[in-house]
Scaffold this motif. Sequence first.
Motif, mmCIF file in Angstrom:
data_model
loop_
_atom_site.group_PDB
_atom_site.id
_atom_site.type_symbol
_atom_site.label_atom_id
_atom_site.label_comp_id
_atom_site.label_asym_id
_atom_site.label_seq_id
_atom_site.Cartn_x
_atom_site.Cartn_y
_atom_site.Cartn_z
ATOM 1 N N SER A 1 -17.668 1.259 -11.759
ATOM 2 C CA SER A 1 -17.290 0.542 -10.660
ATOM 3 C C SER A 1 -18.207 -0.118 -9.856
ATOM 4 C CB SER A 1 -16.211 1.335 -9.743
ATOM 5 O OG SER A 1 -15.204 1.801 -10.374
ATOM 6 N N GLY A 2 -19.526 -0.159 -10.427
ATOM 7 C CA GLY A 2 -20.431 -0.788 -9.793
ATOM 8 C C GLY A 2 -21.397 0.262 -9.145
ATOM 9 N N GLU A 3 -21.461 1.471 -9.433
ATOM 10 C CA GLU A 3 -22.342 2.653 -8.911
ATOM 11 C C GLU A 3 -23.551 2.353 -9.266
ATOM 12 O OE1 GLU A 3 -19.359 2.984 -10.452
ATOM 13 O OE2 GLU A 3 -18.023 3.963 -8.723
ATOM 14 N N ILE A 4 -23.642 2.165 -10.545
ATOM 15 C CA ILE A 4 -25.071 1.959 -11.169
ATOM 16 C C ILE A 4 -25.126 0.322 -11.712
ATOM 17 C CG2 ILE A 4 -26.721 2.668 -12.912
ATOM 18 C CD1 ILE A 4 -26.086 4.838 -11.191
ATOM 19 N N GLU A 5 -26.321 -0.119 -11.539
ATOM 20 C CA GLU A 5 -26.729 -1.517 -12.059
ATOM 21 C C GLU A 5 -27.820 -1.404 -12.721
ATOM 22 O OE1 GLU A 5 -26.487 -4.604 -8.978
ATOM 23 O OE2 GLU A 5 -24.893 -3.530 -8.007
ATOM 24 N N LEU A 6 -27.775 -2.463 -13.842
ATOM 25 C CA LEU A 6 -29.132 -2.771 -14.531
ATOM 26 C C LEU A 6 -29.375 -4.171 -13.869
ATOM 27 C CD1 LEU A 6 -30.463 -1.750 -16.957
ATOM 28 C CD2 LEU A 6 -29.261 -3.569 -18.429
ATOM 29 N N VAL A 7 -30.619 -3.947 -13.547
ATOM 30 C CA VAL A 7 -31.325 -5.334 -13.047
ATOM 31 C C VAL A 7 -32.918 -5.486 -13.750
ATOM 32 C CG1 VAL A 7 -30.490 -4.901 -10.678
ATOM 33 C CG2 VAL A 7 -32.824 -3.927 -11.353
ATOM 34 N N ALA A 8 -32.991 -6.843 -13.813
ATOM 35 C CA ALA A 8 -34.361 -7.370 -14.692
ATOM 36 C C ALA A 8 -35.164 -7.915 -13.428
ATOM 37 C CB ALA A 8 -34.078 -8.153 -15.508
ATOM 38 N N THR B 1 -11.591 -6.863 -5.005
ATOM 39 C CA THR B 1 -12.297 -6.892 -3.611
ATOM 40 C C THR B 1 -13.346 -6.448 -3.222
ATOM 41 O OG1 THR B 1 -9.700 -6.811 -3.027
ATOM 42 C CG2 THR B 1 -11.196 -6.540 -1.181
ATOM 43 N N ILE B 2 -13.379 -4.929 -3.844
ATOM 44 C CA ILE B 2 -14.619 -4.131 -3.753
ATOM 45 C C ILE B 2 -15.901 -4.949 -4.313
ATOM 46 C CG2 ILE B 2 -15.898 -2.152 -4.122
ATOM 47 C CD1 ILE B 2 -12.984 -0.716 -3.882
ATOM 48 N N TRP B 3 -15.536 -5.225 -5.671
ATOM 49 C CA TRP B 3 -16.548 -5.977 -6.556
ATOM 50 C C TRP B 3 -16.894 -7.276 -5.904
ATOM 51 C CZ3 TRP B 3 -17.386 -10.398 -9.713
ATOM 52 C CH2 TRP B 3 -18.375 -10.083 -10.842
ATOM 53 N N GLY B 4 -16.029 -8.251 -5.679
ATOM 54 C CA GLY B 4 -16.347 -9.500 -5.068
ATOM 55 C C GLY B 4 -17.332 -9.257 -3.974
ATOM 56 N N SER B 5 -16.957 -8.598 -2.958
ATOM 57 C CA SER B 5 -17.834 -8.472 -1.496
ATOM 58 C C SER B 5 -19.049 -7.803 -1.870
ATOM 59 C CB SER B 5 -16.736 -7.733 -0.548
ATOM 60 O OG SER B 5 -16.771 -6.322 -0.912
ATOM 61 N N ASP B 6 -18.955 -6.778 -2.637
ATOM 62 C CA ASP B 6 -20.350 -6.152 -3.150
ATOM 63 C C ASP B 6 -21.389 -7.427 -3.516
ATOM 64 O OD1 ASP B 6 -19.454 -3.792 -2.227
ATOM 65 O OD2 ASP B 6 -19.270 -2.760 -4.176
ATOM 66 N N LYS B 7 -20.710 -7.886 -4.450
ATOM 67 C CA LYS B 7 -21.576 -9.163 -5.199
ATOM 68 C C LYS B 7 -22.027 -10.074 -4.346
ATOM 69 C CE LYS B 7 -22.373 -9.353 -9.660
ATOM 70 N NZ LYS B 7 -23.048 -8.212 -10.157
ATOM 71 N N VAL B 8 -21.384 -10.604 -3.525
ATOM 72 C CA VAL B 8 -21.523 -11.472 -2.527
ATOM 73 C C VAL B 8 -22.824 -11.044 -1.720
ATOM 74 C CG1 VAL B 8 -21.050 -13.039 -0.567
ATOM 75 C CG2 VAL B 8 -19.643 -12.980 -2.446
ATOM 76 N N GLY C 1 -46.269 -10.844 -15.238
ATOM 77 C CA GLY C 1 -45.496 -11.492 -16.271
ATOM 78 C C GLY C 1 -44.376 -10.611 -17.089
ATOM 79 N N ASP C 2 -44.697 -9.260 -17.046
ATOM 80 C CA ASP C 2 -43.798 -8.207 -17.798
ATOM 81 C C ASP C 2 -42.456 -8.350 -17.110
ATOM 82 O OD1 ASP C 2 -45.994 -7.080 -18.681
ATOM 83 O OD2 ASP C 2 -45.986 -5.211 -17.602
ATOM 84 N N ILE C 3 -41.350 -8.037 -17.962
ATOM 85 C CA ILE C 3 -40.105 -8.127 -17.486
ATOM 86 C C ILE C 3 -39.543 -6.794 -17.395
ATOM 87 C CG2 ILE C 3 -37.764 -8.733 -17.760
ATOM 88 C CD1 ILE C 3 -39.446 -11.377 -17.282
ATOM 89 N N VAL C 4 -39.301 -6.168 -16.313
ATOM 90 C CA VAL C 4 -38.854 -4.814 -16.093
ATOM 91 C C VAL C 4 -37.063 -4.486 -16.077
ATOM 92 C CG1 VAL C 4 -39.397 -2.430 -15.265
ATOM 93 C CG2 VAL C 4 -41.125 -4.478 -14.921
ATOM 94 N N HIS C 5 -36.721 -3.977 -16.955
ATOM 95 C CA HIS C 5 -35.372 -3.580 -16.631
ATOM 96 C C HIS C 5 -35.303 -2.180 -16.198
ATOM 97 C CE1 HIS C 5 -33.551 -7.004 -18.987
ATOM 98 N NE2 HIS C 5 -34.565 -7.154 -19.667
ATOM 99 N N ILE C 6 -34.287 -2.130 -15.019
ATOM 100 C CA ILE C 6 -34.243 -1.093 -14.414
ATOM 101 C C ILE C 6 -32.598 -0.626 -14.236
ATOM 102 C CG2 ILE C 6 -34.902 -0.081 -11.999
ATOM 103 C CD1 ILE C 6 -37.118 -1.921 -11.997
ATOM 104 N N ALA C 7 -32.312 0.493 -14.349
ATOM 105 C CA ALA C 7 -31.176 1.057 -13.894
ATOM 106 C C ALA C 7 -31.319 1.723 -12.501
ATOM 107 C CB ALA C 7 -30.589 2.203 -14.996
ATOM 108 N N ALA C 8 -30.518 1.135 -11.482
ATOM 109 C CA ALA C 8 -30.519 1.948 -10.351
ATOM 110 C C ALA C 8 -29.379 2.011 -9.685
ATOM 111 C CB ALA C 8 -31.237 0.885 -9.512
ATOM 112 N N SER C 9 -29.050 3.066 -8.682
ATOM 113 C CA SER C 9 -27.663 3.294 -8.073
ATOM 114 C C SER C 9 -27.908 2.229 -6.859
ATOM 115 C CB SER C 9 -27.905 4.664 -7.771
ATOM 116 O OG SER C 9 -28.855 4.753 -6.434
ATOM 117 N N ALA C 10 -26.565 1.949 -6.453
ATOM 118 C CA ALA C 10 -26.275 0.694 -5.664
ATOM 119 C C ALA C 10 -27.028 1.253 -4.247
ATOM 120 C CB ALA C 10 -24.989 0.420 -5.526
#
Lengths: 139, 214
Positions: B143-150, B119-126, B194-203
Amino acid sequence: MHVFIVGAGKMGTFLAADLRARGHTVSVMERRAETAALATKELGFHVAIGDGTELATLRGSPMRQADAVVAATGEDEDNLVVCLLAKTEFGVKRTIARVNHPKNEWLFTQVLGVDMCLSQSHHIARLVEDELDSLSPAP
Amino acid sequence: MKAIIVGCGRVGARLAMTLHVEGHDVTIVDKDRMAFERLSGAYGGKKRVGIGFDRKILVESGIETADAFASLTNGDNTNIISAIIAKHIFHVSRVVTRIKDPERAQVYRRIGIPTISPTIWGSDKVREMFLYSGLTSHYTFGSGEIELVAIEVKQGLAGRKVADLVAPAEIVVVALTRAGSSSIPPPETVFEPGDIVHIAASASAKSRLEAMVH
């Protein structure tokens, strides 16, 4: 003493009436609306409708003030969760749970927040054994 | 690894099949025999009909020597009871349960039962897909507190330094991919288009990050 009973089936209702007659403060919660209405009628005081295994519901319930909680629903896993939440979230002093299926009795321990359990099947079996013992001559 | 899965719904069945194919010793338990039809012919692990907190079923499923236990039935209460037994009575080292009620999920996490809440994961994702379409999440921790984004570097970020993006305890640049090869960039590195940056960020920092990169 304030006793909060979750589950207003036959057992919960009987217990509520009995404890009240003995002078205790009793409040009752039942998930099924129809059962709650029946119990309200029988007991002569309001039985709240709500799921006693849901934290949000319990926060607004008398569980906060209860000295003892009795988990008397017809589902063993629900009774265990009631006790677990009573202990971990509300610090209730005494938790008492009904065992429906004798096979599940081993689960009703302090690991799951249960101080004491009541197993009808075991109780009856013991009474029957005592009765039989009194019939047969001592060996 | 020896794993026991209680609940052969979509998630349980898929997990059982994946682990079996990967060579693990899997036993799946469900109270309804028909549920096993969700398993494909490729599943060669064990199946047992029964409930997830029946001592006999658990022992026969090998819980005393199991390495992992997951309770994934439809019932939150059944799931948590099974998980607590596995952890505190049989001392299985890895126990995971699924709890739909978000509030209860947090309580159980607090008492030491790793809990996933769809429930938490799905609603956060949407919500995230609604609001932060520019940041694609590649991985979530815990539980989704930190995400890896590109993100791909465009005008907004080009010419700025790695150090400009970093915020202590909230945002870290993990890797930078430039012309097909990646590195862990020092703080003074300047972003190029054109660089791709991978970032770890808190939600909680994601909206700020969104503002910084666009």
